[in-house]
Design an enzyme around this catalytic site. Structure first.
Site, PDB file in Angstrom:
ATOM      1  N   LYS A 283      -8.857  13.998   3.857  1.00 63.22           N
ATOM      2  CA  LYS A 283      -8.023  12.799   3.900  1.00 63.22           C
ATOM      3  C   LYS A 283      -7.143  12.942   5.136  1.00 63.22           C
ATOM      4  O   LYS A 283      -7.108  14.015   5.751  1.00 63.22           O
ATOM      5  CB  LYS A 283      -7.156  12.684   2.643  1.00 63.22           C
ATOM      6  CG  LYS A 283      -6.440  13.997   2.258  1.00 63.22           C
ATOM      7  CD  LYS A 283      -5.629  13.883   0.972  1.00 63.22           C
ATOM      8  CE  LYS A 283      -6.460  13.910  -0.278  1.00 63.22           C
ATOM      9  NZ  LYS A 283      -6.478  12.656  -0.980  1.00 63.22           N
ATOM     10  N   ARG A 284      -6.461  11.885   5.552  1.00 61.67           N
ATOM     11  CA  ARG A 284      -5.541  12.021   6.677  1.00 61.67           C
ATOM     12  C   ARG A 284      -4.530  13.133   6.403  1.00 61.67           C
ATOM     13  O   ARG A 284      -4.142  13.352   5.246  1.00 61.67           O
ATOM     14  CB  ARG A 284      -4.820  10.680   6.929  1.00 61.67           C
ATOM     15  CG  ARG A 284      -5.702   9.628   7.555  1.00 61.67           C
ATOM     16  CD  ARG A 284      -6.223  10.047   8.913  1.00 61.67           C
ATOM     17  NE  ARG A 284      -5.142  10.064   9.875  1.00 61.67           N
ATOM     18  CZ  ARG A 284      -4.956   9.150  10.827  1.00 61.67           C
ATOM     19  NH1 ARG A 284      -5.808   8.135  10.953  1.00 61.67           N
ATOM     20  NH2 ARG A 284      -3.953   9.231  11.666  1.00 61.67           N
TER      21      ARG A 284
ATOM     22  N   LYS B 173     -14.216   8.627  -5.067  1.00 69.38           N
ATOM     23  CA  LYS B 173     -15.527   8.971  -4.486  1.00 69.38           C
ATOM     24  C   LYS B 173     -16.009  10.315  -5.032  1.00 69.38           C
ATOM     25  O   LYS B 173     -17.182  10.474  -5.365  1.00 69.38           O
ATOM     26  CB  LYS B 173     -15.429   9.035  -2.954  1.00 69.38           C
ATOM     27  CG  LYS B 173     -15.044   7.722  -2.283  1.00 69.38           C
ATOM     28  CD  LYS B 173     -14.697   7.943  -0.804  1.00 69.38           C
ATOM     29  CE  LYS B 173     -13.938   6.761  -0.238  1.00 69.38           C
ATOM     30  NZ  LYS B 173     -13.309   7.078   1.065  1.00 69.38           N
TER      31      LYS B 173
ATOM     32  N   LYS C  89       0.699  14.290   1.347  1.00 70.45           N
ATOM     33  CA  LYS C  89      -0.583  14.645   0.723  1.00 70.45           C
ATOM     34  C   LYS C  89      -0.673  16.150   0.446  1.00 70.45           C
ATOM     35  O   LYS C  89      -1.579  16.620  -0.240  1.00 70.45           O
ATOM     36  CB  LYS C  89      -1.742  14.168   1.598  1.00 70.45           C
ATOM     37  CG  LYS C  89      -1.861  12.638   1.654  1.00 70.45           C
ATOM     38  CD  LYS C  89      -2.949  12.205   2.629  1.00 70.45           C
ATOM     39  CE  LYS C  89      -3.071  10.684   2.785  1.00 70.45           C
ATOM     40  NZ  LYS C  89      -3.876  10.063   1.710  1.00 70.45           N
TER      41      LYS C  89
ATOM     42  N   HIS D 105       0.792  -1.236   0.000  1.00 72.67           N
ATOM     43  CA  HIS D 105       0.000   0.000   0.000  1.00 72.67           C
ATOM     44  C   HIS D 105       0.818   1.277   0.000  1.00 72.67           C
ATOM     45  O   HIS D 105       0.246   2.364  -0.041  1.00 72.67           O
ATOM     46  CB  HIS D 105      -0.936   0.035   1.209  1.00 72.67           C
ATOM     47  CG  HIS D 105      -2.126  -0.861   1.067  1.00 72.67           C
ATOM     48  ND1 HIS D 105      -3.299  -0.441   0.483  1.00 72.67           N
ATOM     49  CD2 HIS D 105      -2.311  -2.148   1.417  1.00 72.67           C
ATOM     50  CE1 HIS D 105      -4.168  -1.443   0.493  1.00 72.67           C
ATOM     51  NE2 HIS D 105      -3.591  -2.492   1.056  1.00 72.67           N
TER      52      HIS D 105
ATOM     53  N   THR E  50      -8.398   6.620  -2.801  1.00 77.54           N
ATOM     54  CA  THR E  50      -9.754   6.173  -3.118  1.00 77.54           C
ATOM     55  C   THR E  50     -10.718   7.339  -2.923  1.00 77.54           C
ATOM     56  O   THR E  50     -11.797   7.350  -3.504  1.00 77.54           O
ATOM     57  CB  THR E  50     -10.198   4.997  -2.226  1.00 77.54           C
ATOM     58  OG1 THR E  50      -9.928   5.338  -0.858  1.00 77.54           O
ATOM     59  CG2 THR E  50      -9.486   3.719  -2.606  1.00 77.54           C
TER      60      THR E  50
HETATM   61  C1  LIG Z   1     -12.022   7.186   1.365  1.00 83.19           C
HETATM   62  C2  LIG Z   1     -11.588   7.624   2.709  1.00 83.19           C
HETATM   63  C3  LIG Z   1     -10.237   7.861   2.967  1.00 83.19           C
HETATM   64  C4  LIG Z   1      -9.170   7.755   1.913  1.00 83.19           C
HETATM   65  O1  LIG Z   1      -9.008   9.007   1.313  1.00 83.19           O
HETATM   66  P1  LIG Z   1      -7.743   9.348   0.398  1.00 83.19           P
HETATM   67  O2  LIG Z   1      -8.049  10.692  -0.136  1.00 83.19           O
HETATM   68  O3  LIG Z   1      -7.686   8.297  -0.666  1.00 83.19           O
HETATM   69  O4  LIG Z   1      -6.558   9.334   1.303  1.00 83.19           O
HETATM   70  C5  LIG Z   1      -9.877   8.271   4.241  1.00 83.19           C
HETATM   71  N1  LIG Z   1     -10.798   8.439   5.216  1.00 83.19           N
HETATM   72  C6  LIG Z   1     -12.103   8.233   4.993  1.00 83.19           C
HETATM   73  C7  LIG Z   1     -13.062   8.452   6.105  1.00 83.19           C
HETATM   74  C8  LIG Z   1     -12.539   7.811   3.742  1.00 83.19           C
HETATM   75  O5  LIG Z   1     -13.850   7.589   3.549  1.00 83.19           O
END
Ligand SMILES: *Cc1c(COP(=O)(O)O)cnc(C)c1O
Length: 852
Positions: A569-570, A681, A575, A378, A677
């Site tokens: 995102k985190r 979305k 990032k 990952h 991911t």
């Molecule tokens: C989809 C999702 C992530 C992943 O987000 P990235 O932008 O791909 O890092 C992290 N936290 C939550 C709550 C999510 O639904």
């Protein structure tokens, strides 16, 4: 509590929620009232909204039960190959709405609750998130469970039932404060404890050499108690199982103290053993080599493998009285997928069981192990790779360390045979790292012990082949694969965005829910004025709803006609939330320099949790909040620019935010984000993306065409070239006046007047130690944002591109991802066949007990 009148009309519309059947509505009402009375022991005078939530949850759970039992019986009868997904994280979020949708009873429940005078959305909002994950990796596991059930695979998710999931984030005075997530406080209606299937797990002890081989003795035992959670497929009557282990002390724990007479102390000490499943480690993409974490990893793996082998031996075609002892067929009946290296001890543990306990030869056991296991990588960030010190392993798992050394011995023999005298290669490929403290490289262990190794997006799978795992690729090129991540369209469109789902269903029907490729049928409508208007209306509705929510929950007022520019995102340096922040400051400076100039109004929302021990990430949150305070309180700025820090980003908040987004920020340094991911979305929900050529962004661009996405910044090759040349932040600082102004403001305390030195650490990183080259992408990012503004001024062109995004997102269904894992790694075919519903007859009528 009464539902507002306007909702009645919505509910009566023909929608993807379906049409409520009168008999179902009656049944739901009856069952609901029965649970309120017998399960909650309340009448309607005393019942609280939470009681109603639990009554509804139990009602819906009843609809799962027969399907769950019958699915497991079906697997017992047919004995298909089982897929075992091993993950330390499952970021599930809420279950109630998802269960109603997948069972096809949402409209009946809506109607029943309405008739009972209850607001179903209020009840839904009372469910705690199952936050047993940190971010993308844990959410991926949750999407995969949904897809495996929907594709009719005999699949099981195995993990840990953390008593405390990911912490709740509070923003206090512009800073992150963590609160423990006591998610089980009111009980969990979705789980079934199975104390009768407790499994012992050993720790510590020593290894004895006996004539019958090695024996691991004098160990301390902790029990693993399984909790089963139903995973319903979408309208196919399949209900799979997620089995989560909870640590339980054995009854004789610390008997020594007991015999010394300290009974009370012996009982109190039981807590030590049960700490194993107490809390999720809150790190995303970071390895923290804590002993308790190693215990969690082994605890999960050891309990899971015993369970898998028990099920293998008890399977029908092993015959009831004569248990299956022949492990030759094990790889034909079992596939183990390791979600990162976190469950990597499955490899030495399986070897220990087959060799030490089942008495197989090393060679035979090794063949079985490699054929059974597969590993998903990952990340390529060095700080995230698990490298356990041998001293820690020796103390907690002495036999496993021996087995790892043995695996390494045979592995390095092969390396030497292939490349005689290449000692440097032997050193690079060893499972044991000898420089500094001696450590085991768990990724190397996984590659050697698996028949398939995959990255999670095309570019990432290429990078692991030519970079971090190059030597392994040269030795076994056939092992390396790509499986581009995906998301479940059930939760990430149907559930979270009913307005858009309805607009789509009106044009192309509902097949996209299980065949997301069908969305390409929308492409001819990208320029259709009526469809554009319908998509705009849905987006506007979602934006107004979010604006209302933000005002209600946090008292922040946002302008719903401004562009919603969102990065959730985190929080991580790679990032590059800081790059986004530099853009905000640049916009602010432009407004201040020229208050009368036209400006495309924006609401920039940033959200995400920082690992509690990650100082720089916490500083990034502080800076964003500090910038927000200045921007939001400047009368010259007015309605043009607002900055909102979204508190406590989690699955449930993602479901509310993403459908309201106009612009999705996916701006990691090329080569650092394995897939992402979140990007998918947003695309599925009709946001446009501004992003780098990183992770799955590249494949998103390929699907939609580069005219429908805002791409900026260096390619991965250009990043590598810059590294070779040497990166000097000062070059950019000196050359770019807008960048220089931002940095000077941050370092002079413009955003932190009461503590001008507040952000000197951040500035120091950006100017001298920036591993992620923010300044190198600054100019192209700002220019790209200017072109975003230009397009946003033409709403129809904007929405036309949004439609192209939606219509091109079919590839990013986790159903596609899982079908590929099935065919290319597990040897399991997806099945779109339905199981018979509970009231329908079956070919075989069994009531066998063994189907557990
Ligand atoms: C989809 C999702 C992530 C992943 O987000 P990235 O932008 O791909 O890092 C992290 N936290 C939550 C709550 C999510 O639904």
């Amino acid at each position: 509590m009464a539902a507002p009148q306007t909702d009645l009309e919505k509910r009566k519309q023909i929608s993807v929620r379906g049409i409520a059947q009168v008999e179902n509505v009656g049944n739901v009402k009856k069952t609901f009232n029965r649970h309120l009375h017998y399960t909650l022991v309340k009448d309607r005078n005393e019942a609280t909204p939470r009681d109603y939530y639990f009554a509804l949850a139990h009602t819906i759970r009843d609809h799962l039960t027969s399907r769950w039992i019958r699915t497991q019986q079906h697997y017992y009868e047919k004995d298909p190959k089982r897929v075992y997904y091993l993950s330390l994280e499952y970021y599930m979020g809420r279950s109630l709405t998802n269960t109603m949708i997948n069972l096809g009873i949402q409209s009946a429940c809506d109607e029943a609750l309405y008739q009972l005078g209850l607001d179903i959305e209020e009840l839904e909002s009372l469910e705690e998130d199952a936050g047993l994950g940190n971010g993308g990796l844990g959410r991926l596991a949750a999407c995969f469970l949904d897809s495996m059930a929907t594709l009719g695979m005999a699949a099981y998710g195995y993990g840990i039932r953390y008593e405390y999931g990911i912490f709740a984030q509070k923003i206090r005075n512009g800073e992150q404060v963590e609160e423990p997530d006591d998610w089980l406080r009111f009980g969990n209606p979705w789980e079934k404890a199975r104390p009768e299937y407790m499994i012992p797990v050993n720790f510590y002890g020593r290894v004895e050499d006996t004539p019958q081989g090695k024996k691991w003795v004098d160990t301390q035992i902790v029990f693993a108690m399984p909790y089963d959670n139903p995973i319903p497929g979408y309208k196919n009557n399949v209900v799979n199982t997620m089995r989560l282990w909870s640590a339980k002390s054995p009854n004789n724990f610390n008997l020594k103290f007991f015999n010394d007479g300290d009974y009370i102390q012996a009982v109190l000490d039981r807590n030590f053993a049960e700490n194993i499943s107490r809390v999720l480690y809150p790190n995303d993409n970071f390895f923290e080599g804590k002993e308790l974490r190693l215990k969690q990893e082994y605890f999960m793996v050891a309990a899971t493998l015993q369970d898998i082998i028990r099920r293998f031996k008890a399977s029908k075609f092993g015959s009831k009285d004569q248990v299956r002892t022949d492990f030759d067929t094990f790889p034909e009946k079992v596939a183990l997928q390791l979600n990162d290296t976190h469950p990597s001890l499955a490899i030495p543990e399986l070897m220990r069981i087959l060799v030490d306990i089942e008495g197989l030869s090393w060679a035979k056991a090794w063949g079985i192990c490699v054929k059974t296991c597969a590993y998903t990588n990952h990340t390529v960030l060095p700080e995230a790779l698990e490298r356990w010190p041998t001293s820690v392993l020796e103390h907690i798992l002495p036999r496993h360390l021996q087995i790892i050394y043995e695996i390494n011995h045979f592995h390095l023999q092969e390396v030497s045979k292939r490349w005689p005298g290449d000692m440097d290669r032997v050193r690079r490929m060893s499972l044991v790292e000898e420089c500094g403290e001696k450590r085991i490289n768990m990724a190397h262990l996984c590659i050697v012990g698996s028949h398939a190794v995959n990255g999670v997006a095309a570019i990432h799978s290429e990078i692991i082949k030519r970079d971090i795992f190059k030597d392994f690729e040269e030795m076994n090129p056939e092992k390396f694969q790509n499986k581009t991540n995906g998301i479940t369209p059930r939760r990430w469109l149907l559930l979270c965005n009913p307005a858009l789902a309805d607009v789509i269903a009106e044009k192309i029907g509902e097949e996209w829910v299980v065949h997301l490729d069908q969305l390409t049928k929308l492409k001819p409508l990208a320029k259709d004025a009526g469809f554009i208007r319908a998509v705009q209306t849905a987006k506007q509705e979602n934006k107004m709803r979010l604006a209302k929510q933000l005002e209600q929950d946090y008292g922040v007022k946002v302008n719903p006609s401004s562009m919603f520019d969102i990065q959730v995102k985190r929080i991580h340096e790679y990032k590059r939330q800081l790059l986004n922040c530099l853009h905000i400051i640049t916009m602010y400076n432009r407004i201040k320099a020229n208050p009368g100039a036209p400006f495309v109004p924006r609401t920039v929302m940033i959200g995400g949790k920082a690992a509690p021990g990650y100082h720089t990430a916490k500083q990034i949150i502080r800076l964003i909040c500090a910038v927000g305070r200045v921007v939001n309180n400047d009368p010259i700025v007015g309605d043009k620019l607002k900055v909102v820090y979204l508190e406590n980003y989690r699955v449930t908040l993602a479901e509310q935010i993403i459908p309201a987004a106009d612009l999705s920020e996916q701006i990691s340094t090329a080569g650092t984000e394995a897939s992402g991911t979140g990007n998918m979305k947003f695309m599925l929900n009709g946001a446009l993306t501004i992003g780098t050529l990183d992770g799955a962004n590249i494949e998103m661009m390929e699907e939609m065409g580069k005219e429908n996405i805002f791409i900026f910044g260096m390619t991965v090759e250009e990043v590598e070239e810059l590294k070779r040349r040497g990166y000097n932040a000062h070059d950019y600082y000196n050359r770019l006046p807008e960048l220089r102004q931002c940095i000077d403001q941050i370092s002079s305390g413009f955003f932190s007047p009461s503590n001008p030195d507040q952000f000197k650490d951040l500035v120091n990183i950006l100017m001298y130690h920036d591993r992620f080259f923010l300044f190198a992408d600054f100019e192209s990012y700002i220019k790209c944002q200017d072109s975003v503004n230009k397009l946003y001024q033409n709403p129809n062109d904007w929405t036309s591109k949004a439609i192209m995004n939606i219509a091109s997102s079919g590839k990013f269904s986790s159903d596609r991802t899982i079908a590929q894992y099935g065919r290319e790694i597990w040897g399991v075919e997806p099945s779109w066949e339905k199981l018979p519903a509970p009231h329908e007859p079956r070919d075989t009528d069994i009531t066998r007990e063994e189907a557990k």
